[in-house]
Motif scaffolding. Structure first.
Motif, PDB file in Angstrom:
ATOM      1  N   GLY A 232       0.821  -1.205   0.000  1.00  0.00           N
ATOM      2  CA  GLY A 232       0.000   0.000   0.000  1.00  0.00           C
ATOM      3  C   GLY A 232       0.855   1.255   0.000  1.00  0.00           C
ATOM      4  O   GLY A 232       2.064   1.219  -0.269  1.00  0.00           O
ATOM      5  N   SER A 233       0.227   2.378   0.323  1.00  0.00           N
ATOM      6  CA  SER A 233       0.913   3.670   0.308  1.00  0.00           C
ATOM      7  C   SER A 233       1.333   4.056   1.713  1.00  0.00           C
ATOM      8  O   SER A 233       0.577   3.900   2.670  1.00  0.00           O
ATOM      9  CB  SER A 233       0.000   4.751  -0.277  1.00  0.00           C
TER      10      SER A 233
ATOM     11  N   LEU B  97      15.248  20.247   8.481  1.00  0.00           N
ATOM     12  CA  LEU B  97      14.350  20.326   7.341  1.00  0.00           C
ATOM     13  C   LEU B  97      13.595  19.011   7.172  1.00  0.00           C
ATOM     14  O   LEU B  97      14.194  17.939   7.154  1.00  0.00           O
ATOM     15  CB  LEU B  97      15.148  20.637   6.074  1.00  0.00           C
ATOM     16  N   LEU B  98      12.278  19.082   7.059  1.00  0.00           N
ATOM     17  CA  LEU B  98      11.447  17.909   6.829  1.00  0.00           C
ATOM     18  C   LEU B  98      11.111  17.794   5.350  1.00  0.00           C
ATOM     19  O   LEU B  98      10.633  18.759   4.738  1.00  0.00           O
ATOM     20  CB  LEU B  98      10.166  18.001   7.648  1.00  0.00           C
ATOM     21  N   VAL B  99      11.359  16.626   4.766  1.00  0.00           N
ATOM     22  CA  VAL B  99      11.085  16.388   3.355  1.00  0.00           C
ATOM     23  C   VAL B  99      10.119  15.210   3.258  1.00  0.00           C
ATOM     24  O   VAL B  99      10.493  14.064   3.506  1.00  0.00           O
ATOM     25  CB  VAL B  99      12.378  16.083   2.574  1.00  0.00           C
ATOM     26  N   PRO B 100       8.840  15.453   2.924  1.00  0.00           N
ATOM     27  CA  PRO B 100       7.851  14.377   2.880  1.00  0.00           C
ATOM     28  C   PRO B 100       7.789  13.692   1.514  1.00  0.00           C
ATOM     29  O   PRO B 100       8.017  14.317   0.471  1.00  0.00           O
ATOM     30  CB  PRO B 100       6.549  15.103   3.186  1.00  0.00           C
ATOM     31  N   PHE B 101       7.457  12.404   1.536  1.00  0.00           N
ATOM     32  CA  PHE B 101       7.276  11.613   0.325  1.00  0.00           C
ATOM     33  C   PHE B 101       6.074  10.693   0.499  1.00  0.00           C
ATOM     34  O   PHE B 101       5.631  10.433   1.619  1.00  0.00           O
ATOM     35  CB  PHE B 101       8.506  10.750   0.033  1.00  0.00           C
ATOM     36  N   GLN B 102       5.583  10.174  -0.616  1.00  0.00           N
ATOM     37  CA  GLN B 102       4.694   9.022  -0.601  1.00  0.00           C
ATOM     38  C   GLN B 102       5.463   7.833  -1.140  1.00  0.00           C
ATOM     39  O   GLN B 102       6.106   7.925  -2.189  1.00  0.00           O
ATOM     40  CB  GLN B 102       3.439   9.246  -1.444  1.00  0.00           C
ATOM     41  N   LEU B 103       5.427   6.732  -0.422  1.00  0.00           N
ATOM     42  CA  LEU B 103       6.113   5.517  -0.815  1.00  0.00           C
ATOM     43  C   LEU B 103       5.060   4.453  -1.086  1.00  0.00           C
ATOM     44  O   LEU B 103       4.345   4.032  -0.174  1.00  0.00           O
ATOM     45  CB  LEU B 103       7.056   5.058   0.296  1.00  0.00           C
ATOM     46  N   ASP B 104       4.899   4.042  -2.348  1.00  0.00           N
ATOM     47  CA  ASP B 104       3.955   2.992  -2.722  1.00  0.00           C
ATOM     48  C   ASP B 104       4.698   1.665  -2.777  1.00  0.00           C
ATOM     49  O   ASP B 104       5.738   1.551  -3.446  1.00  0.00           O
ATOM     50  CB  ASP B 104       3.319   3.292  -4.070  1.00  0.00           C
ATOM     51  N   VAL B 105       4.183   0.673  -2.064  1.00  0.00           N
ATOM     52  CA  VAL B 105       4.883  -0.596  -1.901  1.00  0.00           C
ATOM     53  C   VAL B 105       3.990  -1.748  -2.340  1.00  0.00           C
ATOM     54  O   VAL B 105       2.815  -1.820  -1.942  1.00  0.00           O
ATOM     55  CB  VAL B 105       5.304  -0.802  -0.421  1.00  0.00           C
TER      56      VAL B 105
ATOM     57  N   SER C 197       8.229  -6.246  -3.934  1.00  0.00           N
ATOM     58  CA  SER C 197       8.347  -6.492  -5.366  1.00  0.00           C
ATOM     59  C   SER C 197       8.392  -5.204  -6.182  1.00  0.00           C
ATOM     60  O   SER C 197       8.934  -5.185  -7.283  1.00  0.00           O
ATOM     61  CB  SER C 197       7.200  -7.381  -5.840  1.00  0.00           C
ATOM     62  N   ARG C 198       7.840  -4.110  -5.610  1.00  0.00           N
ATOM     63  CA  ARG C 198       7.875  -2.837  -6.320  1.00  0.00           C
ATOM     64  C   ARG C 198       7.793  -1.713  -5.297  1.00  0.00           C
ATOM     65  O   ARG C 198       6.938  -1.720  -4.412  1.00  0.00           O
ATOM     66  CB  ARG C 198       6.715  -2.739  -7.315  1.00  0.00           C
ATOM     67  N   VAL C 199       8.691  -0.746  -5.410  1.00  0.00           N
ATOM     68  CA  VAL C 199       8.718   0.414  -4.526  1.00  0.00           C
ATOM     69  C   VAL C 199       8.745   1.664  -5.407  1.00  0.00           C
ATOM     70  O   VAL C 199       9.631   1.815  -6.249  1.00  0.00           O
ATOM     71  CB  VAL C 199       9.948   0.398  -3.595  1.00  0.00           C
ATOM     72  N   VAL C 200       7.769   2.549  -5.218  1.00  0.00           N
ATOM     73  CA  VAL C 200       7.665   3.774  -6.017  1.00  0.00           C
ATOM     74  C   VAL C 200       7.698   4.967  -5.062  1.00  0.00           C
ATOM     75  O   VAL C 200       6.903   5.038  -4.119  1.00  0.00           O
ATOM     76  CB  VAL C 200       6.376   3.794  -6.850  1.00  0.00           C
ATOM     77  N   LEU C 201       8.605   5.898  -5.322  1.00  0.00           N
ATOM     78  CA  LEU C 201       8.749   7.098  -4.495  1.00  0.00           C
ATOM     79  C   LEU C 201       8.160   8.289  -5.231  1.00  0.00           C
ATOM     80  O   LEU C 201       8.491   8.552  -6.385  1.00  0.00           O
ATOM     81  CB  LEU C 201      10.221   7.358  -4.184  1.00  0.00           C
ATOM     82  N   LYS C 202       7.265   9.022  -4.520  1.00  0.00           N
ATOM     83  CA  LYS C 202       6.631  10.204  -5.093  1.00  0.00           C
ATOM     84  C   LYS C 202       6.826  11.388  -4.156  1.00  0.00           C
ATOM     85  O   LYS C 202       6.788  11.217  -2.932  1.00  0.00           O
ATOM     86  CB  LYS C 202       5.129   9.974  -5.282  1.00  0.00           C
TER      87      LYS C 202
END
Length: 471
Positions: free
Chosen positions: A77-78, A91-99, A109-114
């Motif tokens: 999930g995300s 400094l805070l740097v936010p991301f969404q990580l889809d797994v 099996s798949r990791v996507v960084l947004k």
């Protein structure tokens, strides 16, 4: 300019909740040794390390241990992932990580960084990795090269190119979060990353931790006036936030019973007290205009020269406060005439002080200023002059043609006098511009009944300066 290249090598800390009693402590009994059957679990708890002869495991109420289970894997999930760059002013740097997860093969099996922002907006993917192995202890490693954090999600509004390597551990609380440390370097700025952290939690929780402890920002002590050193004109050392800070002070001849304006002059990134004095020639006007000039020197670990990247407390925020206290103790400073100026990173710090120290500062005039944290209307009105060099005003890939007008507009909309001066000369401060900078500062003490520039700017100001209208 070179592009910013971040190398973040993380070693995530596994936080095991196995073997915890109701109070969060270990429920292992005292006779549990290495090898053998596991010791009995506490009532309603989990057994600890095994006794003689086997491998420790989990026991139920009154049960015996078995084989230790593998550490849980992150859920598919995300995830909200927040990197906290402690070495760069928190400094805070936010991301969404889809797994995507293959539990049988223990693979991500798949990791996507947004990229993401504090409001929850998410950008297009900036990196994708496949088949990341998760060890039995929950650790996993993946690397990203050449990922571009778009300006729309960058704290400065400009694109940032990143190389990152994450060495990750299992979640704390099984599947509900994971966390760890970040190491590497902000290569463009030559800033090492050695103490930074990150954390992640499922996206729908609404907030990700930024470390395993998540204790919030550090707070730093301040000096009380009786503890101030005896400051004098020339080079001085001031103990502040357990550091020895340097400041050069210039003073006019004082008349008995009179008080005087104090101007603090903050230098730019990779610069120095000597350089900012050369660019501005401000010390040349101390005797003629009758003000006290303090030129502080930066220290390592403050981010991009000064800790202007977040609203958190910092050694530089403490340093400003201590300078006000100790300069006012040593010299006849008028508390209604404390002013700030600076250039580049010193301009960003001037913007920070405008927002977060408005109760102290009478007015600000800075070259290539801006504000990195989210804008919050200052508690008190602070007349602000921002000068910048048009489209050519770019330093370290950061666009001050965006940063300066943005802050000027925010201040004008919040009801502050905002004067914009687009000199068109790039990233620069020339000595010939300093007289009207001083005019602006000294014309604006605190407590004015009427705005002296209400009818327009004085004739001494150049044609490229204008009062910014609120939208």
């Amino acid at each position: 300019m070179r592009k910013m290249r971040w190398i973040l090598a993380g070693a995530l800390v596994a936080v095991a909740l196995m073997g915890c009693d109701d109070d969060g402590g270990s429920s292992a009994s005292a006779d549990q040794g290495v090898g053998g059957m596991g010791g009995a679990g506490g009532e309603g708890g989990m057994g600890g390390a095994g006794g003689t002869g086997g491998v420790g495991g989990m026991g139920g109420e009154g049960g015996t241990g078995g084989i230790a289970l593998p550490a849980p894997m992150p859920l598919a999930g995300s995830w909200r992932l927040t990197v906290k760059l402690v070495d760069v002013g928190n400094l805070l740097v936010p991301f969404q990580l889809d797994v995507e997860v293959d539990e049988g093969a223990r693979l991500l099996s798949r990791v996507v960084l947004k990229p993401a922002d504090a409001a929850g907006a998410v950008g297009e993917p900036i990196a994708e990795i496949t088949d990341v192995a998760v060890d039995l202890d929950g650790t996993f490693t993946f690397g990203i090269e050449g990922a571009v954090l778009p300006g729309a999600f960058s704290p400065t509004g400009s694109d940032v190119v990143m190389d990152m390597t994450f060495a990750a551990g299992t979640q704390r609380g099984a599947e509900d979060a994971f966390c760890g440390t970040v190491q590497g370097e902000v290569v463009t700025l030559m800033l090492p990353i050695a103490m930074s952290t990150f954390g992640a939690s499922p996206w729908d929780t609404g907030l990700a931790p930024s470390s395993c402890d998540d204790d919030g920002p550090a707070m730093f002590p301040r000096i009380e006036a009786p503890s101030c050193p005896a400051l004098m004109a020339g080079d001085n050392t001031l103990p502040s936030a357990e550091l020895m800070r340097q400041v050069r002070i210039f003073a006019p001849d004082f008349a008995e019973g009179e008080t005087y304006p104090l101007i603090m002059l903050w230098h730019g990134f990779g610069s120095s007290v000597e350089n900012i004095l050369m660019y501005s020639a401000m010390a040349d006007f101390v005797a003629e205009r009758g003000f006290i000039l303090a030129v502080p020197s930066s220290t390592e670990g403050s981010g991009v020269e000064w800790a202007s990247l977040t609203a958190d407390d910092s050694v530089d925020a403490a340093y400003f406060d201590d300078l006000v206290t100790c300069l006012s103790s040593a010299f006849p400073v008028d508390p209604n005439r404390i002013h700030v100026t600076g250039f580049s990173a010193g301009g960003l710090w001037s913007g920070w002080l405008t927002v977060f120290r408005s109760e102290i500062i009478a007015s600000v005039a800075a070259f290539s200023p801006g504000l990195i944290p989210p804008f919050t209307a200052p508690a008190e009105a602070v007349p602000f002059l921002g000068a910048w060099g048009g489209e050519a005003d770019v330093a370290y890939d950061q666009d001050f043609n965006l940063l300066t007008p943005r802050l000027l507009g925010q201040l004008a909309n919040a009801g502050h006098l905002a004067v914009g001066c687009d000199h068109g000369q790039g990233h620069d401060w020339q000595p010939a511009w300093t007289p009207w900078v001083l005019d602006f500062l000294l014309d604006h003490p605190k407590g004015l009944a009427e705005e002296p520039y209400a009818a327009g700017l004085p004739m001494a100001f150049p044609d490229f300066c204008n009062i910014v209208a609120a939208e």
